[in-house]
Design a protein around this motif. Structure first.
Motif, PDB file in Angstrom:
ATOM      1  N   GLU A 124       0.826  -1.205   0.000  1.00 57.29           N
ATOM      2  CA  GLU A 124       0.000   0.000   0.000  1.00 57.29           C
ATOM      3  C   GLU A 124       0.868   1.267   0.000  1.00 57.29           C
ATOM      4  OE1 GLU A 124       0.319  -1.971   2.563  1.00 57.29           O
ATOM      5  OE2 GLU A 124       0.961  -0.746   4.264  1.00 57.29           O
ATOM      6  N   VAL A 125       2.083   1.137   0.430  1.00 57.61           N
ATOM      7  CA  VAL A 125       2.989   2.287   0.447  1.00 57.61           C
ATOM      8  C   VAL A 125       3.203   2.791  -0.968  1.00 57.61           C
ATOM      9  CG1 VAL A 125       5.338   3.003   0.950  1.00 57.61           C
ATOM     10  CG2 VAL A 125       4.127   1.484   2.543  1.00 57.61           C
ATOM     11  N   GLY A 126       3.456   1.847  -1.871  1.00 59.07           N
ATOM     12  CA  GLY A 126       3.655   2.230  -3.261  1.00 59.07           C
ATOM     13  C   GLY A 126       2.403   2.846  -3.858  1.00 59.07           C
ATOM     14  N   LEU A 127       1.264   2.252  -3.549  1.00 65.23           N
ATOM     15  CA  LEU A 127       0.016   2.755  -4.121  1.00 65.23           C
ATOM     16  C   LEU A 127      -0.270   4.180  -3.626  1.00 65.23           C
ATOM     17  CD1 LEU A 127      -2.280   1.673  -5.984  1.00 65.23           C
ATOM     18  CD2 LEU A 127      -3.620   1.375  -3.898  1.00 65.23           C
ATOM     19  N   GLN A 128      -0.043   4.371  -2.343  1.00 65.27           N
ATOM     20  CA  GLN A 128      -0.265   5.696  -1.767  1.00 65.27           C
ATOM     21  C   GLN A 128       0.629   6.728  -2.443  1.00 65.27           C
ATOM     22  OE1 GLN A 128      -2.228   6.211   1.273  1.00 65.27           O
ATOM     23  NE2 GLN A 128      -1.937   8.418   1.109  1.00 65.27           N
ATOM     24  N   ALA A 129       1.888   6.352  -2.614  1.00 63.01           N
ATOM     25  CA  ALA A 129       2.837   7.277  -3.229  1.00 63.01           C
ATOM     26  C   ALA A 129       2.408   7.622  -4.644  1.00 63.01           C
ATOM     27  CB  ALA A 129       4.240   6.655  -3.238  1.00 63.01           C
ATOM     28  N   ILE A 130       2.030   6.628  -5.397  1.00 60.87           N
ATOM     29  CA  ILE A 130       1.607   6.876  -6.778  1.00 60.87           C
ATOM     30  C   ILE A 130       0.388   7.795  -6.785  1.00 60.87           C
ATOM     31  CG2 ILE A 130       0.557   5.792  -8.804  1.00 60.87           C
ATOM     32  CD1 ILE A 130       3.450   5.226  -8.753  1.00 60.87           C
ATOM     33  N   SER A 131      -0.541   7.549  -5.872  1.00 60.93           N
ATOM     34  CA  SER A 131      -1.759   8.366  -5.884  1.00 60.93           C
ATOM     35  C   SER A 131      -1.432   9.825  -5.596  1.00 60.93           C
ATOM     36  CB  SER A 131      -2.773   7.835  -4.876  1.00 60.93           C
ATOM     37  OG  SER A 131      -2.428   8.225  -3.570  1.00 60.93           O
ATOM     38  N   GLU A 132      -0.403  10.056  -4.776  1.00 56.19           N
ATOM     39  CA  GLU A 132      -0.058  11.432  -4.438  1.00 56.19           C
ATOM     40  C   GLU A 132       0.756  12.114  -5.515  1.00 56.19           C
ATOM     41  OE1 GLU A 132       1.820  10.869  -0.706  1.00 56.19           O
ATOM     42  OE2 GLU A 132      -0.081  10.508   0.336  1.00 56.19           O
ATOM     43  N   GLY A 133       1.540  11.312  -6.237  1.00 60.81           N
ATOM     44  CA  GLY A 133       2.427  11.917  -7.222  1.00 60.81           C
ATOM     45  C   GLY A 133       1.859  11.979  -8.616  1.00 60.81           C
ATOM     46  N   CYS A 134       1.073  10.989  -8.987  1.00 58.33           N
ATOM     47  CA  CYS A 134       0.631  10.896 -10.382  1.00 58.33           C
ATOM     48  C   CYS A 134      -0.862  11.200 -10.441  1.00 58.33           C
ATOM     49  CB  CYS A 134       0.909   9.504 -10.940  1.00 58.33           C
ATOM     50  SG  CYS A 134       2.616   8.978 -10.708  1.00 58.33           S
ATOM     51  N   ARG A 135      -1.180  12.476 -10.373  1.00 57.77           N
ATOM     52  CA  ARG A 135      -2.581  12.848 -10.258  1.00 57.77           C
ATOM     53  C   ARG A 135      -3.366  12.648 -11.531  1.00 57.77           C
ATOM     54  NH1 ARG A 135      -3.889  15.398  -5.312  1.00 57.77           N
ATOM     55  NH2 ARG A 135      -2.080  15.044  -3.991  1.00 57.77           N
ATOM     56  N   LYS A 136      -2.674  12.488 -12.640  1.00 56.97           N
ATOM     57  CA  LYS A 136      -3.373  12.357 -13.918  1.00 56.97           C
ATOM     58  C   LYS A 136      -3.596  10.902 -14.301  1.00 56.97           C
ATOM     59  CE  LYS A 136      -1.313  16.578 -15.612  1.00 56.97           C
ATOM     60  NZ  LYS A 136      -0.543  17.214 -16.689  1.00 56.97           N
ATOM     61  N   LEU A 137      -3.374  10.038 -13.364  1.00 56.55           N
ATOM     62  CA  LEU A 137      -3.453   8.606 -13.661  1.00 56.55           C
ATOM     63  C   LEU A 137      -4.837   8.218 -14.173  1.00 56.55           C
ATOM     64  CD1 LEU A 137      -1.385   6.298 -13.358  1.00 56.55           C
ATOM     65  CD2 LEU A 137      -2.574   5.657 -11.272  1.00 56.55           C
ATOM     66  N   GLU A 138      -4.836   7.446 -15.271  1.00 58.60           N
ATOM     67  CA  GLU A 138      -6.102   6.998 -15.845  1.00 58.60           C
ATOM     68  C   GLU A 138      -6.292   5.502 -15.735  1.00 58.60           C
ATOM     69  OE1 GLU A 138      -6.162  10.476 -19.277  1.00 58.60           O
ATOM     70  OE2 GLU A 138      -5.977   8.376 -19.857  1.00 58.60           O
ATOM     71  N   SER A 139      -5.197   4.782 -15.707  1.00 57.65           N
ATOM     72  CA  SER A 139      -5.326   3.334 -15.742  1.00 57.65           C
ATOM     73  C   SER A 139      -4.261   2.710 -14.861  1.00 57.65           C
ATOM     74  CB  SER A 139      -5.164   2.841 -17.183  1.00 57.65           C
ATOM     75  OG  SER A 139      -5.012   1.440 -17.209  1.00 57.65           O
ATOM     76  N   ILE A 140      -4.679   1.824 -13.972  1.00 57.45           N
ATOM     77  CA  ILE A 140      -3.692   1.164 -13.126  1.00 57.45           C
ATOM     78  C   ILE A 140      -4.012  -0.307 -12.965  1.00 57.45           C
ATOM     79  CG2 ILE A 140      -4.884   1.858 -11.001  1.00 57.45           C
ATOM     80  CD1 ILE A 140      -2.037   1.978  -9.721  1.00 57.45           C
ATOM     81  N   LEU A 141      -2.941  -1.106 -13.059  1.00 54.44           N
ATOM     82  CA  LEU A 141      -3.023  -2.537 -12.753  1.00 54.44           C
ATOM     83  C   LEU A 141      -1.943  -2.792 -11.724  1.00 54.44           C
ATOM     84  CD1 LEU A 141      -3.736  -5.548 -13.150  1.00 54.44           C
ATOM     85  CD2 LEU A 141      -2.212  -5.568 -15.104  1.00 54.44           C
ATOM     86  N   TYR A 142      -2.337  -3.290 -10.555  1.00 51.29           N
ATOM     87  CA  TYR A 142      -1.408  -3.315  -9.416  1.00 51.29           C
ATOM     88  C   TYR A 142      -1.519  -4.650  -8.700  1.00 51.29           C
ATOM     89  CZ  TYR A 142       1.126  -0.906  -5.581  1.00 51.29           C
ATOM     90  OH  TYR A 142       2.049  -0.482  -4.660  1.00 51.29           O
TER      91      TYR A 142
END
Lengths: 570, 261
Positions: free
Chosen positions: A359-377
């Motif tokens: 979840e650490v990685g996911l949280q970081a991505i959510s904070e940094g990559c605000r324009k994210l449209e598609s994620i597979l995790y």
């Protein structure tokens, strides 16, 4: 590749004009108003490319139906069994491009016995005579034989693009025929196919005096290729923009190719590690300059066997990543502010392994990559908090696929089910069309999905839910649902019945290892004549009545005649 | 090594109900061996648990020693999901990673096996279907040709024989006969307490002799032929066969080293 991201390139517009009688000739005859209308309509419809718009147009009246049928140049068939080749070619006379999809997605994960179907042969056979000007074929999860490829190469002199995704049944023999006979070929993309080795040097089969190749993707080929021939091919393909190599290309060879093709925009790196053949003491090639010289690179992939020393050469140019740790994701979040799509796969794809991503990685991505449209995790553990954070930070999400690899895993901090996390996703991400859920989930999660997931078209469920109510929420609430795939979840006949009002609007429903009975499925089949209800047995099952998989889909054709013995169509 | 009870070696009591074999043999029914070699087929990682109960109970950790976990890749068989095994069981198709990608990642060096992990890797040979078998605590691994066995019971017996010496202590010459395929090796080694092993590309020590010599030669000939026929370097290569030395002071001997990419 994914309909939800609309990655399909625009098809070529057919700019041929219809002849209208000349006003200046002495045999002037004024065309009837209807004919004028049709002519005008056809010329207008040429510009209409979206298949959904075209479907709407065809429903207006008979005249519009005819005009639309004559001008549709790209034919999209989401389920090869929904309609027969004959019906397709009778309605659409001037097709230049075909998109055809076969097996359901869960077949990719060995849930379906082999030889289920989805053969390309009847399609290519019908089109060989009906569409002589065919230019493009895109197949997904189809069974394509070498004979099919040969027929294709022979029948379509203007053929330009072949894209095969998750297909099987062919080998390097078929590729050799395509390479040598399709002289106009621009695109040959082999993506995650199973290609058998017929010991043919297909790379050498491309035309000798130059090619029109723009894209060559073959990273799924498990067999070595003739590298010298590849180097020559790249040298004589001035239009080449996309090149994805397989793991038998070493970093030294990659370097040689990049030198020859600095105009590349998409590069798949092969093994990205040194072949041991390089003698000691040889000058190491200057990788940093080679990468720097490829100024147009927008997409990098591959890196099968990364030797860390080589990594600094590629820092500036990431779009899609494969398997990194939380620290790596934090680095991505810090630098890739424009990231649109992220896929994180597990290095060790087993449930109980120690995963480096959480979840650490996911949280970081959510904070940094605000324009994210598609994620597979993929991850081993997750928290509701991180998922909720992503739902709030990334409002543009269209595709959210989270795979917590431990089955029935709760939030590892609070011990609660993951209901709230996924609930937040459907609530806050208003553009969401594709969702895959995992972890410990109760019927509550499904109630959220049914209530808020009004645009969801594709839903993947595994090891989730408590009772029939869960599935009912989804079938009754998700009005746009097209593709529903469920495995190992406690949904039974009652839930199945609750979708009767919707199944004709869907492309398919897959349920495996759930709580269905044969009677329940028969009931559905009786109620809906145009619905093909397939029950698929495990090959080892002796009892004729038991089955593992329910796969149902709408069809205009009635039961297919190529079903294997372990499939029963009710 | 296994315990040194010096007990009479009994045939292991194979309680077949406890033998949880959930694996279909590769190649299916009629498929030729060459088909299996060429196509990847549906690759799958499966747990195959053979609960071999050795002669005497009172097992102090015998259970762990005797459990052979065999995972096979590239199986064409489809498997039902298993509900009666917690934690360690791998479920078909879960996690949902395509076999193409699993193979891709497993090809990375150093990720294929961890300590105490038992893995089986399939070697494509001509007409055989060799799988690598290990047992916790055994000093080396074995290779078994699955095509030699037509039932699970046969396989189970064979595996019990292969590893029986580690559980009952001293291997007499009778025990050695069970190991050796080649009688020549037996002549050299009879009376010695040493065996020949080699280190394969995964870093595992394998007993010499399980793969028939003809097969090994045949494979190398085929490789040379493959490269000649293609007329180009494929990227596969072999290191030269290192000299085989039987070092009387050492317990094991390096007979050869393969390094196939």
């Amino acid at each position: 590749m994914s309909e939800d991201r609309n990655e399909m390139p625009e098809p070529e517009v057919d700019t041929r004009r219809r002849e209208i009688p000349s006003i200046l000739t002495s045999e002037f005859q004024s065309p009837s108003p209807d004919q004028v209308l049709e002519n005008v309509l056809e010329n207008v419809l040429l510009f209409l490319t979206s298949r959904r718009d075209r479907n709407a147009v065809s429903l207006v009246c008979k005249s519009w139906y005819r005009a639309e049928a004559l001008t549709r140049s790209e034919l999209f068939i989401g389920n090869c069994y929904a309609v027969s080749p004959l019906r397709a070619i009778q309605r659409f006379r001037r097709v230049r491009s075909l998109v055809l999809k076969g097996k359901p997605r869960f077949a990719d994960f060995n849930l379906m016995p082999p030889n289920w179907g989805a053969y390309f042969t009847p399609w290519v056979t019908a089109m060989a005579t009906a569409y002589p000007w065919l230019e493009k074929v895109y197949l997904k999860r189809m069974f394509v034989s070498d004979g099919d490829l040969e027929l294709l190469a022979q029948s379509f002199p203007a053929f330009k693009e072949l894209v095969l995704v998750c297909c099987e049944g062919f080998g390097t023999n078929g590729l050799a025929v395509i390479a040598s006979k399709c002289r106009q070929l621009r695109v040959l993309d082999l993506i995650e196919d199973e290609v058998s080795d017929d010991e043919v040097d297909w790379i050498s089969c491309f035309p000798e005096n130059g090619t029109n190749l723009e894209s060559l993707i073959f990273d799924c080929i498990e067999w070595p290729i003739n590298f010298e021939a590849l180097e020559r091919l790249v040298a004589r393909s001035p239009s080449l923009r996309k090149l994805r190599l397989n793991r038998h290309v070493s970093i030294e060879q990659l370097y040689r190719l990049m030198i020859r093709a600095p105009q590349l925009t998409h590069l798949g790196s092969g093994s990205f590690s040194s072949s041991d053949i390089v003698a000691q003491g040889d000058q190491e090639p200057d990788y940093v300059s080679a990468f720097a010289a490829c100024k147009s690179l927008v997409c990098l992939s591959g890196f099968r066997e990364i030797v860390p020393d080589y990594l600094p050469a590629i820092y500036p140019i990431f779009w899609v990543l494969d398997s990194v740790c939380d620290e790596g994701l934090q680095a991505v979040a810090a630098t890739c502010k424009d990231l649109r799509e992220l896929r994180v796969f597990p290095i060790d794809a087993r449930e109980d392994s120690e995963g480096p991503v959480s979840e650490v990685g996911l949280q970081a991505i959510s904070e940094g990559c605000r324009k994210l449209e598609s994620i597979l995790y993929f991850c081993q553990r997750m928290t509701n908090a991180a998922v909720i954070a992503m739902s709030k930070n990334c409002p543009d999400l269209v595709v959210f696929r989270l795979c917590i690899m431990g089955r029935h895993q709760p939030d590892h901090v609070t011990g609660e089910p993951m209901d709230e996390g996924f609930g937040a996703i459907v609530m806050n991400c208003k553009k969401l069309t594709r969702l895959a859920i995992s972890g410990l989930l109760t019927d509550k999660a499904f109630s959220y999905i049914g209530k808020y997931g009004k645009l969801v078209r594709t839903l993947s469920v595994a090891f989730a839910g408590d009772s029939d109510t869960g599935l009912k929420y989804v079938l009754e609430g998700c009005l746009k649902l097209q593709k529903l795939e469920i495995r190992d979840s406690p949904f039974g006949d009652v839930a199945l019945r609750s979708g009767l009002h919707h199944y004709y609007n869907m492309r398919f429903l897959w349920m495996s290892s759930c709580r269905l009975s044969r009677q329940g499925c028969e009931e559905i089949a009786r109620a809906m004549p145009r619905l093909m209800v397939e029950v698929i047995r495990n090959e080892n099952e002796q009892a004729k009545d038991s089955f593992e998989i329910l796969y149902l889909y709408r069809s205009l054709e009635g039961p297919r005649n190529d079903a294997p013995e372990f499939v029963t169509i009710l | 090594m296994g315990s040194m009870h010096g007990e009479e070696r009994e045939k292991p009591d194979l309680n077949l109900e406890a033998t949880e074999l959930r694996l279909g043999l590769p190649g299916g029914g009629g498929g030729g061996g060459s088909e299996v070699v060429k196509k990847r087929g549906f690759s799958e990682t499966v747990d195959l648990k053979l609960n071999l109960l050795s002669g005497k109970e009172g097992g102090h950790g015998h259970d762990h020693g005797d459990q052979n976990k065999v995972k096979e890749k590239n199986s064409n068989a489809r498997l039902p999901s298993c509900n009666n095994d917690p934690a360690k069981t791998q479920v078909v198709g879960w996690p949902p990673v395509r076999s193409f990608r699993k193979n891709m990642l497993a090809g990375q060096k150093g990720t294929s096996s961890g300590a105490g992990e038992e893995m089986v890797e399939k070697t494509t040979s001509f007409n055989a279907a060799f799988v690598k078998v290990s047992m916790d605590g055994a000093p080396y691994l074995r290779k078994v040709d699955l095509k030699m066995y037509s039932t699970y019971r046969d396989l189970s017996n064979a595996l019990a024989n292969l590893f029986s010496s580690f559980t009952i202590g001293n291997c007499g010459s009778q025990g050695m006969k069970d190991f050796m395929n080649e009688s020549k090796l037996m002549d050299i080694l009879s009376g010695f307490d040493y065996v020949s092993t080699y280190e394969d590309k995964d870093g595992d020590w394998m007993l010499v002799g399980d793969v028939p010599w003809d097969d090994v030669c045949g494979f190398m000939q085929a490789l040379a032929h493959y490269e000649r026929k293609r007329g180009y370097r494929t990227g596969l290569h072999l290191e030269p066969w290192k000299n085989a030395r039987i070092d009387a002071e050492a317990e094991t001997t390096t007979a050869c080293s393969f390094d196939l990419h």
